[in-house]
Design an enzyme around this catalytic site. Sequence first.
Site, mmCIF file in Angstrom:
data_model
loop_
_atom_site.group_PDB
_atom_site.id
_atom_site.type_symbol
_atom_site.label_atom_id
_atom_site.label_comp_id
_atom_site.label_asym_id
_atom_site.label_seq_id
_atom_site.Cartn_x
_atom_site.Cartn_y
_atom_site.Cartn_z
ATOM 1 N N HIS A 124 -2.133 0.503 -7.196
ATOM 2 C CA HIS A 124 -0.531 0.353 -7.179
ATOM 3 C C HIS A 124 0.242 1.818 -6.924
ATOM 4 O O HIS A 124 1.160 1.956 -6.637
ATOM 5 C CB HIS A 124 0.115 -0.109 -8.505
ATOM 6 C CG HIS A 124 0.169 0.887 -9.655
ATOM 7 N ND1 HIS A 124 1.146 0.825 -10.470
ATOM 8 C CD2 HIS A 124 -0.546 1.723 -10.035
ATOM 9 C CE1 HIS A 124 1.159 1.597 -11.377
ATOM 10 N NE2 HIS A 124 0.034 2.483 -11.045
ATOM 11 N N ASP A 160 -13.019 11.449 -10.842
ATOM 12 C CA ASP A 160 -11.487 11.729 -10.806
ATOM 13 C C ASP A 160 -11.696 13.075 -10.014
ATOM 14 O O ASP A 160 -12.759 13.588 -9.902
ATOM 15 C CB ASP A 160 -10.949 11.952 -12.161
ATOM 16 C CG ASP A 160 -9.448 11.567 -11.896
ATOM 17 O OD1 ASP A 160 -8.695 12.466 -11.569
ATOM 18 O OD2 ASP A 160 -8.964 10.599 -12.444
HETATM 19 C C1 LIG Z 1 -2.437 6.637 -12.756
HETATM 20 S S1 LIG Z 1 -3.736 7.367 -13.261
HETATM 21 C C2 LIG Z 1 -4.764 6.143 -13.799
HETATM 22 C C3 LIG Z 1 -5.809 6.692 -14.777
HETATM 23 C C4 LIG Z 1 -6.364 5.579 -15.554
HETATM 24 N N1 LIG Z 1 -7.369 4.790 -14.498
HETATM 25 C C5 LIG Z 1 -5.796 4.773 -16.299
HETATM 26 O O1 LIG Z 1 -5.965 3.719 -16.237
HETATM 27 O O2 LIG Z 1 -4.878 5.161 -17.185
HETATM 28 C C6 LIG Z 1 -4.372 7.909 -11.608
HETATM 29 C C7 LIG Z 1 -5.486 8.926 -11.934
HETATM 30 O O3 LIG Z 1 -6.062 8.713 -10.444
HETATM 31 C C8 LIG Z 1 -6.482 10.259 -10.141
HETATM 32 N N2 LIG Z 1 -6.460 10.501 -9.056
HETATM 33 C C9 LIG Z 1 -5.598 11.025 -7.942
HETATM 34 N N3 LIG Z 1 -5.768 11.166 -6.973
HETATM 35 C C10 LIG Z 1 -7.118 10.976 -6.828
HETATM 36 C C11 LIG Z 1 -8.405 10.902 -5.739
HETATM 37 N N4 LIG Z 1 -7.889 11.409 -4.516
HETATM 38 N N5 LIG Z 1 -9.510 10.851 -6.203
HETATM 39 C C12 LIG Z 1 -9.822 10.442 -7.441
HETATM 40 N N6 LIG Z 1 -8.828 10.477 -8.233
HETATM 41 C C13 LIG Z 1 -7.719 10.541 -8.141
HETATM 42 C C14 LIG Z 1 -5.315 10.973 -10.948
HETATM 43 O O4 LIG Z 1 -6.090 12.253 -11.423
HETATM 44 C C15 LIG Z 1 -5.298 10.140 -12.311
HETATM 45 O O5 LIG Z 1 -6.308 10.358 -13.190
#
Ligand SMILES: C[S@@+](CC[C@H](N)C(=O)[O-])C[C@H]1O[C@@H](n2cnc3c(N)ncnc32)[C@H](O)[C@@H]1O
Length: 456
Positions: free
Chosen positions: A329, A281
């Site tokens: 998504h 992350d």
């Molecule tokens: C909607 S959450 C989903 C979290 C987890 N996978 C779940 O199923 O609950 C999206 C995640 O993507 C991470 N994220 C956003 N942009 C990112 C990036 N460029 N690289 C890595 N992680 C990222 C956010 O910090 C967040 O933890």
Amino acid sequence: MKFPSSMSSLAQKISRETEKVEMYFRDRGLPLPSFDADAPGDFENLPEDIARSRREVIQTTSELRDLMVSPKERVRWLAWDFLGTQSLQLLSHFGIPKLVPIEGTITLTELQSKTTLDPTNLARVLRHAMTKRIFIEPSPGVIAHTAASRLLVEDESLNAWVGFNTEDIYPASSHVLEAITKYPEATNLTRTGFNVAFNTVDQEPMFVTFGKDPKRARRMALAMSSLTGGEGYEVSYLVNEDIFSDIDARGGTLVDMGGSHGFISVDLAKRYRNMRFIVQDLPKTVSSAPNPISDDTQVVERVVFQAHDFFTPQVAKDADVYFFRWIIHNYSKPYAVQILRNLIPALKPGARIVINDICLKEPGMETPWNEQLIRSMDMVMMTLLNAQERQEWEFRELFELADKGFVFKGITRPKGCRLSIVNAVWKPDEVGKNFSLGLASGLGSGEDRNEVNGKI
Ligand SMILES: C[S@@+](CC[C@H](N)C(=O)[O-])C[C@H]1O[C@@H](n2cnc3c(N)ncnc32)[C@H](O)[C@@H]1O
């Protein structure tokens, strides 16, 4: 064209199915569903036949109600739906639920003395919420909790869900019109309703804004955990599917991309006792993850965190699975394709790519309740990120556009779950393709991305 059933047959169905649900509760001496403050906040572990009856009642009462209300009145008052969000927002923001005793009552006058919300607005907002069975006025000027308002005191993650939806998504939603009028291509991550609402157009995507504000980020994370614990979204659906046994048998590795604080990996690690997990992350999310991540030391030993931005080339090489839950998504096509492409430098032949997201069916093929929730999630994706839920052909297309070395393997959906499991395998030899092209181009990093129109 499908005609509705006759109104009396709908009413009979409601009566029949309600009786089954009620009998189930009565036979077991369980408390009957009620609006009272001491009633259970949720239906837990209903057997499948009773759960089905319950769904039937919910769907059929809604159908019968809509018939009775008439199309004209329905449309008229549908346009006022946002007011439910508004009263919930004000109650939650001013912490009103906590000011009302869980048991007993408080006079409106006393409640008015405990908040900075002015007396007129407090009274009107409370009385609007009461029309949704949030709070009750047992006698004039006396306020008490209902089961729903009590949850706003006791359920921290539901409260976060309310805060995230009413203070982040709701303002964003009211600016979607402006965003898509000004920027009609509607794919850009920094030209969304959210960006217009919070003055970040062409500056940063929502996740970056939240990354700078720990309180807001924590509220969103808690809200996500509330949703994940909600009916049809539980992680157990994924864990109970037998999809990683072969990888477990050989002690393989799964990379949990955008894995937040690792709670999915931890649950998977409890089931698959030989697999290893790398939770990736953004740096701030990784550094705020709980330590240790679980009470089970055998799990702790196999789950590691790694700061990685998925808009840069993948660094965890030769893993067996690259897993995305509720990630793809969040992005329109150009970004989603780029995320998949950025895996290529790390992929060994046979590596699996698994996406755990909603997969849209043809319109009307879900139960009405599922259809409503799934279509609403799609609207939220538009509002916050110019992103979208996808049909099967759209997932297939993402892989095809990313690289011909990705072989799409189809989609499964655990029974009762709203999320599907999208499968692809990396087989570069089959197409003999030069897969070093197009890596990490054009979209910048997740921490500072302000690129516009990320075209592939
Ligand atoms: C909607 S959450 C989903 C979290 C987890 N996978 C779940 O199923 O609950 C999206 C995640 O993507 C991470 N994220 C956003 N942009 C990112 C990036 N460029 N690289 C890595 N992680 C990222 C956010 O910090 C967040 O933890």
